[in-house]
Design an enzyme around this catalytic site. Structure first.
Site, PDB file in Angstrom:
ATOM      1  N   SER A 175       0.826  -1.198   0.000  1.00  0.00           N
ATOM      2  CA  SER A 175       0.000   0.000   0.000  1.00  0.00           C
ATOM      3  C   SER A 175       0.859   1.246   0.000  1.00  0.00           C
ATOM      4  O   SER A 175       2.020   1.225   0.402  1.00  0.00           O
ATOM      5  CB  SER A 175      -0.896   0.012   1.238  1.00  0.00           C
ATOM      6  OG  SER A 175      -0.084   0.204   2.376  1.00  0.00           O
ATOM      7  N   LYS A 176       0.242   2.323  -0.464  1.00  0.00           N
ATOM      8  CA  LYS A 176       0.902   3.619  -0.532  1.00  0.00           C
ATOM      9  C   LYS A 176       1.457   4.045   0.815  1.00  0.00           C
ATOM     10  O   LYS A 176       2.462   4.712   0.897  1.00  0.00           O
ATOM     11  CB  LYS A 176      -0.133   4.660  -0.952  1.00  0.00           C
ATOM     12  CG  LYS A 176      -0.025   5.083  -2.387  1.00  0.00           C
ATOM     13  CD  LYS A 176      -0.931   6.277  -2.595  1.00  0.00           C
ATOM     14  CE  LYS A 176      -1.274   6.422  -4.062  1.00  0.00           C
ATOM     15  NZ  LYS A 176      -2.277   7.395  -4.338  1.00  0.00           N
ATOM     16  N   ARG A 177       0.713   3.652   1.864  1.00  0.00           N
ATOM     17  CA  ARG A 177       1.110   4.113   3.190  1.00  0.00           C
ATOM     18  C   ARG A 177       2.497   3.619   3.574  1.00  0.00           C
ATOM     19  O   ARG A 177       3.225   4.263   4.297  1.00  0.00           O
ATOM     20  CB  ARG A 177       0.080   3.682   4.237  1.00  0.00           C
ATOM     21  CG  ARG A 177      -0.749   4.839   4.740  1.00  0.00           C
ATOM     22  CD  ARG A 177      -1.785   4.393   5.738  1.00  0.00           C
ATOM     23  NE  ARG A 177      -2.627   3.334   5.188  1.00  0.00           N
ATOM     24  CZ  ARG A 177      -2.832   2.160   5.763  1.00  0.00           C
ATOM     25  NH1 ARG A 177      -2.263   1.888   6.907  1.00  0.00           N
ATOM     26  NH2 ARG A 177      -3.619   1.281   5.199  1.00  0.00           N
TER      27      ARG A 177
END
Ligand code: GLU
Length: 480
Positions: free
Chosen positions: A252-254
């Site tokens: 994920s981007k996070r």
């Protein structure tokens, strides 16, 4: 039969690294089998339209070296390759299903659907479409149409039985039909949904193999049902496992970058990223890890694609990228790293100096953006010494003698080039009887701030006599 594969992204603004892997595996499978690789833009979701997104995607694919044979900008026999330019074809096929009684108009409002959902949840049932409009009389439908009510079109899923298919990665996969909703195939704006457009296009574009991410697995029974209703043969399918973070959560981007453009901007080489991504879920069957695209084209098989999730290990990518950087020809290396030096604030106006800085530091660079940090000593007029080991060399009882002698002799020469530097070091050794690390390390630490790093002659050449002297003087004043 010609093998035809396709990469069918929805243009959401960037190419996800998972998308790059899907594109790569489709590309490799086509190349390996003398087939055709198609790019199709799936842009029927008007609510997610992003200006310029398709162009960005194509640019990223080109950057990675994945040439497609047919696509929006590569005319072929099965175009157009952009779904929003194929709406008539979809509408015709939706009408065919309605005429065959395999699809029906559904007039449920969003409030009704919401109420349906709440009721099911309250009753402890999984929320789903309950078939309200599945078997209404033609008259009822006509009345609603006459009243101008908006509607969607839903396909009929069989109410019993199972749908099974052989996935080329996962083996037999089965679904219970009665658990699957009557999928919307045409939205109230008249646009098809992904499912309908995808099936129609895979058929007319004569796609033989669908290779895509496992998030599309639940769509398969709906798609197979559509193929049956149309009387078409379905393509073979292979669903690739998810990409995972190191903690095995979904990438994920996070937790890090997911856009191919981000990797490009940070100074990863396309060859390294492609090599790395090829190994996410595929294995060559040997210990070898370095492959260029051509080698991958020869080696790739779907049999060697693993169905377990593949961990995206950034440390490994960095290591791999560093390897690729170290193998670059000097010209390419200078061209590649110079912009990153400039980005870090370095003056790159003198070509020879820039080249020497790059030659001095590239071995310590894993990605382009590491360059300014690796080149820090060249960008500053003073060195900061933080390493314990480096400081220890300055505390050596002989260090003051070495550095004082070095400064004295350096002041006497006009130019401090490699030869002059070596002469100076030799004469200190002779006059003071100091040699080895006790001689060399204090000098290296005083000039570069660290006990190891770029080759000293290169550093000295870039600095020039005056900067060497002033840097060493400052170290003597501050640390001895
Ligand atoms: N448009 C879908 C996507 O965004 C394509 C899925 C498929 O390959 O069928 O990934």
């Amino acid at each position: 039969m010609t093998i035809r594969t396709r990469f069918a992204p929805s243009p959401t603004g960037y190419l996800h690294v998972g998308g790059l892997r899907t594109a790569l595996f489709n590309y490799l499978f086509a190349r390996k089998n003398n087939g055709v690789f198609v790019l199709r833009i799936e842009d029927t979701d008007q609510s997610r339209f992003v200006e310029g997104a398709a162009e960005k995607l194509m640019e990223s694919l080109r950057w990675a070296g994945l040439e497609y044979d047919e696509g929006p900008d590569r005319p072929g026999d099965f175009g157009p390759y952009v779904q929003s330019q194929r709406l008539e074809l979809y509408q015709k096929h939706v009408q065919q299903l309605i005429d065959q009684d395999d699809a029906y108009l559904c007039f449920c409002t969003s409030e009704e659907l919401e109420a349906m959902r709440e009721k099911q949840i309250a009753a402890g049932q999984p929320p789903r479409y309950d078939g309200t409009w599945r078997d209404r009389s033609p008259n009822e439908v006509q009345d609603m149409l006459a009243a101008g009510k908006p509607y969607v079109v839903r396909m009929k899923m069989p109410l019993e039985g199972e749908t099974s298919f052989e996935d080329l990665v996962r083996g037999t996969v089965s679904f219970q039909n009665d658990l699957i909703d009557d999928q919307v195939i045409q939205k109230s704006d008249g646009f098809p949904t992904y499912h309908l457009a995808n099936v129609v296009d895979d058929h007319y574009m004569q796609i033989s193999h669908v290779i895509r991410g496992e998030e599309w697995l639940p769509s398969v029974p709906k798609h197979l049902q559509l193929y049956r209703y149309f009387g078409w043969e379905a393509p073979q399918m292979a669903h690739l496992s998810l990409l995972l973070n190191k903690d095995r959560s979904k990438l994920s981007k996070r937790q890090g970058d997911v856009a191919v453009e981000d990797y490009r901007d940070k100074g990863y080489l396309p060859e390294a990223l492609v090599n790395f991504v090829a190994l996410l879920g595929w294995s060559p069957g040997s210990e070898e890890e370095f492959f260029d695209l051509k080698q991958l084209e020869d080696l790739f098989t779907l049999e060697r694609v693993n169905k377990a999730g593949a961990v995206f290990d950034l440390d490994k990518l960095n290591w791999m990228n560093g390897n690729y950087i170290r193998k670059m020809a000097e010209e390419d290396l200078v061209a590649f790293l110079t912009p990153f030096l400039a980005e870090g604030g370095a003056d790159i106006s003198d070509e020879a100096t820039t080249r020497n800085i790059i030659k001095a530091v590239y071995k310590g660079v894993e990605k382009g953006r590491d360059t300014p940090r690796a080149a820090a000593i060249f960008l500053q007029n003073e060195v900061e010494i933080t390493e314990e080991a480096a400081l220890a060399y300055l505390k050596d009882p002989q260090a003051p003698t070495v550095l004082a002698a070095f400064l004295e002799k350096a002041r006497e020469v006009d130019t401090l080039d490699d030869a002059a530097f070596k002469d100076i070091m030799k004469s200190i050794q002779k006059e003071h009887g100091i040699k080895g690390p006790a001689l060399w390390k204090p000098v290296r630490v005083a000039i570069t701030g660290a006990e190891s790093g770029p080759e000293l002659p290169l550093v000295i050449e870039v600095f020039g006599r005056d900067k060497v002297i002033s840097v060493v003087e400052k170290v003597v004043a501050r640390y001895l």
